[in-house]
Design a protein around this motif. Structure first.
Motif, PDB file in Angstrom:
ATOM      1  N   ARG A  41       0.836  -1.189   0.000  1.00  0.00           N
ATOM      2  CA  ARG A  41       0.000   0.000   0.000  1.00  0.00           C
ATOM      3  C   ARG A  41       0.875   1.245   0.000  1.00  0.00           C
ATOM      4  O   ARG A  41       1.963   1.245   0.539  1.00  0.00           O
ATOM      5  CB  ARG A  41      -0.861  -0.023   1.259  1.00  0.00           C
ATOM      6  N   GLY A  42       0.382   2.302  -0.580  1.00  0.00           N
ATOM      7  CA  GLY A  42       1.018   3.609  -0.468  1.00  0.00           C
ATOM      8  C   GLY A  42       0.414   4.334   0.716  1.00  0.00           C
ATOM      9  O   GLY A  42      -0.167   3.721   1.601  1.00  0.00           O
ATOM     10  N   GLY A  43       0.554   5.632   0.726  1.00  0.00           N
ATOM     11  CA  GLY A  43      -0.047   6.431   1.783  1.00  0.00           C
ATOM     12  C   GLY A  43       0.984   7.028   2.712  1.00  0.00           C
ATOM     13  O   GLY A  43       2.187   6.857   2.549  1.00  0.00           O
ATOM     14  N   TYR A  44       0.461   7.710   3.704  1.00  0.00           N
ATOM     15  CA  TYR A  44       1.314   8.415   4.653  1.00  0.00           C
ATOM     16  C   TYR A  44       2.292   7.454   5.325  1.00  0.00           C
ATOM     17  O   TYR A  44       1.945   6.338   5.655  1.00  0.00           O
ATOM     18  CB  TYR A  44       0.451   9.097   5.715  1.00  0.00           C
ATOM     19  N   GLY A  45       3.494   7.898   5.513  1.00  0.00           N
ATOM     20  CA  GLY A  45       4.495   7.110   6.220  1.00  0.00           C
ATOM     21  C   GLY A  45       5.713   6.790   5.387  1.00  0.00           C
ATOM     22  O   GLY A  45       6.802   6.616   5.920  1.00  0.00           O
ATOM     23  N   ALA A  46       5.562   6.707   4.083  1.00  0.00           N
ATOM     24  CA  ALA A  46       6.687   6.326   3.228  1.00  0.00           C
ATOM     25  C   ALA A  46       7.854   7.297   3.358  1.00  0.00           C
ATOM     26  O   ALA A  46       9.004   6.880   3.496  1.00  0.00           O
ATOM     27  CB  ALA A  46       6.247   6.222   1.772  1.00  0.00           C
ATOM     28  N   ALA A  47       7.566   8.585   3.323  1.00  0.00           N
ATOM     29  CA  ALA A  47       8.635   9.588   3.337  1.00  0.00           C
ATOM     30  C   ALA A  47       9.330   9.690   4.688  1.00  0.00           C
ATOM     31  O   ALA A  47      10.435  10.206   4.768  1.00  0.00           O
ATOM     32  CB  ALA A  47       8.098  10.954   2.931  1.00  0.00           C
ATOM     33  N   PHE A 100       3.484   2.987  -6.087  1.00  0.00           N
ATOM     34  CA  PHE A 100       3.173   4.343  -6.542  1.00  0.00           C
ATOM     35  C   PHE A 100       2.611   5.135  -5.373  1.00  0.00           C
ATOM     36  O   PHE A 100       2.760   4.740  -4.232  1.00  0.00           O
ATOM     37  CB  PHE A 100       2.217   4.337  -7.755  1.00  0.00           C
ATOM     38  N   SER A 101       1.980   6.229  -5.632  1.00  0.00           N
ATOM     39  CA  SER A 101       1.421   7.101  -4.605  1.00  0.00           C
ATOM     40  C   SER A 101       2.567   7.676  -3.779  1.00  0.00           C
ATOM     41  O   SER A 101       3.564   8.129  -4.347  1.00  0.00           O
ATOM     42  CB  SER A 101       0.400   6.351  -3.751  1.00  0.00           C
ATOM     43  N   ASP A 102       2.474   7.647  -2.463  1.00  0.00           N
ATOM     44  CA  ASP A 102       3.538   8.190  -1.621  1.00  0.00           C
ATOM     45  C   ASP A 102       4.838   7.405  -1.762  1.00  0.00           C
ATOM     46  O   ASP A 102       5.885   7.867  -1.330  1.00  0.00           O
ATOM     47  CB  ASP A 102       3.109   8.200  -0.153  1.00  0.00           C
ATOM     48  N   LEU A 103       4.789   6.245  -2.371  1.00  0.00           N
ATOM     49  CA  LEU A 103       5.995   5.448  -2.592  1.00  0.00           C
ATOM     50  C   LEU A 103       6.855   6.010  -3.717  1.00  0.00           C
ATOM     51  O   LEU A 103       7.979   5.548  -3.927  1.00  0.00           O
ATOM     52  CB  LEU A 103       5.621   3.998  -2.897  1.00  0.00           C
ATOM     53  N   THR A 104       6.367   7.013  -4.426  1.00  0.00           N
ATOM     54  CA  THR A 104       7.157   7.639  -5.479  1.00  0.00           C
ATOM     55  C   THR A 104       8.471   8.157  -4.901  1.00  0.00           C
ATOM     56  O   THR A 104       9.513   8.119  -5.561  1.00  0.00           O
ATOM     57  CB  THR A 104       6.357   8.766  -6.157  1.00  0.00           C
ATOM     58  N   TYR A 105       8.442   8.603  -3.661  1.00  0.00           N
ATOM     59  CA  TYR A 105       9.654   9.034  -2.963  1.00  0.00           C
ATOM     60  C   TYR A 105      10.682   7.896  -2.927  1.00  0.00           C
ATOM     61  O   TYR A 105      11.837   8.074  -3.280  1.00  0.00           O
ATOM     62  CB  TYR A 105       9.284   9.481  -1.548  1.00  0.00           C
ATOM     63  N   LEU A 106      10.250   6.720  -2.517  1.00  0.00           N
ATOM     64  CA  LEU A 106      11.141   5.557  -2.470  1.00  0.00           C
ATOM     65  C   LEU A 106      11.640   5.205  -3.865  1.00  0.00           C
ATOM     66  O   LEU A 106      12.822   4.921  -4.053  1.00  0.00           O
ATOM     67  CB  LEU A 106      10.415   4.356  -1.861  1.00  0.00           C
ATOM     68  N   LEU A 107      10.772   5.234  -4.851  1.00  0.00           N
ATOM     69  CA  LEU A 107      11.173   4.895  -6.214  1.00  0.00           C
ATOM     70  C   LEU A 107      12.234   5.859  -6.727  1.00  0.00           C
ATOM     71  O   LEU A 107      13.197   5.444  -7.385  1.00  0.00           O
ATOM     72  CB  LEU A 107       9.954   4.899  -7.132  1.00  0.00           C
ATOM     73  N   ALA A 108      12.075   7.143  -6.441  1.00  0.00           N
ATOM     74  CA  ALA A 108      13.052   8.144  -6.886  1.00  0.00           C
ATOM     75  C   ALA A 108      14.409   7.930  -6.209  1.00  0.00           C
ATOM     76  O   ALA A 108      15.454   7.996  -6.867  1.00  0.00           O
ATOM     77  CB  ALA A 108      12.533   9.554  -6.604  1.00  0.00           C
ATOM     78  N   VAL A 109      14.399   7.666  -4.921  1.00  0.00           N
ATOM     79  CA  VAL A 109      15.649   7.424  -4.197  1.00  0.00           C
ATOM     80  C   VAL A 109      16.301   6.137  -4.709  1.00  0.00           C
ATOM     81  O   VAL A 109      17.514   6.078  -4.907  1.00  0.00           O
ATOM     82  CB  VAL A 109      15.396   7.367  -2.669  1.00  0.00           C
ATOM     83  N   ARG A 110      15.509   5.120  -4.924  1.00  0.00           N
ATOM     84  CA  ARG A 110      16.028   3.842  -5.451  1.00  0.00           C
ATOM     85  C   ARG A 110      16.677   4.057  -6.812  1.00  0.00           C
ATOM     86  O   ARG A 110      17.771   3.581  -7.072  1.00  0.00           O
ATOM     87  CB  ARG A 110      14.888   2.839  -5.553  1.00  0.00           C
ATOM     88  N   HIS A 111      15.993   4.759  -7.690  1.00  0.00           N
ATOM     89  CA  HIS A 111      16.528   5.029  -9.024  1.00  0.00           C
ATOM     90  C   HIS A 111      17.831   5.833  -8.941  1.00  0.00           C
ATOM     91  O   HIS A 111      18.806   5.522  -9.624  1.00  0.00           O
ATOM     92  CB  HIS A 111      15.489   5.770  -9.859  1.00  0.00           C
ATOM     93  N   ALA A 112      17.855   6.848  -8.092  1.00  0.00           N
ATOM     94  CA  ALA A 112      19.059   7.673  -7.938  1.00  0.00           C
ATOM     95  C   ALA A 112      20.244   6.853  -7.414  1.00  0.00           C
ATOM     96  O   ALA A 112      21.392   7.168  -7.717  1.00  0.00           O
ATOM     97  CB  ALA A 112      18.775   8.843  -6.997  1.00  0.00           C
TER      98      ALA A 112
END
Length: 120
Positions: A72-78, A97-109
C-alpha cells in the motif's frame, strides 16, 4: 511464475482490500511472500518507523524473489528510514506508486530498479 516479496512502509491496509489484492495476485500467477505483520496495525501507519524500515530492507534483500512489491502507499513512506545505498542500489525491481514515489526516486538515484506500478 514471478515471486514477489511484499513490504509495507506506509499506511495499514484494510483486511478486505488486502485479501482482494492477495487473491487477484495469486489468480494472476504470482507467488507471494507472507504479509508483514505490521500491515494489520491500526492508526495512520503500518507499524512504527523501524518496523516499516525492516519490512523494506527484508524485501530488498530476500534472494528468492523476483521483485519487491508494496502492499500500500499512503502516509508514512517519506518518514520511513531507508536502507543503506548499497541495499537501495540493488537490481531487484521495487513496484509501487502514490507516496511510494519518494522511495522509487531514491532507489533510481542509487542505481536500483524502480517501477511506478500498482500496489498490491
Amino acid at each position: 511464475m514471478k515471486r514477489a516479496e511484499l513490504f509495507t512502509i506506509s499506511s495499514p491496509a484494510k483486511p478486505d482490500r488486502l485479501q482482494a489484492g492477495l487473491d487477484a495476485a495469486k489468480e494472476a500467477g504470482y507467488a507471494l511472500s507472507a504479509v508483514p505483520e505490521a500491515i494489520y496495525s491500526t492508526g495512520y501507519l503500518a507499524g512504527d518507523d523501524l518496523t516499516r524500515a525492516n519490512s523494506l530492507r527484508q524485501a530488498l534483500l530476500e534472494p528468492n524473489t523476483d521483485f519487491a512489491w508494496a502492499i500500500r502507499g499512503g502516509y508514512g513512506a517519506a518518514r520511513t528510514p531507508l536502507p543503506s545505498p548499497e541495499v537501495l542500489g540493488g537490481q531487484k525491481p521495487v513496484v509501487g506508486f502514490s507516496d511510494l514515489t519518494y522511495l522509487l526516486a531514491v532507489r533510481h538515484a542509487a542505481g536500483g530498479r524502480a517501477i511506478h506500478g500498482p500496489v498490491l
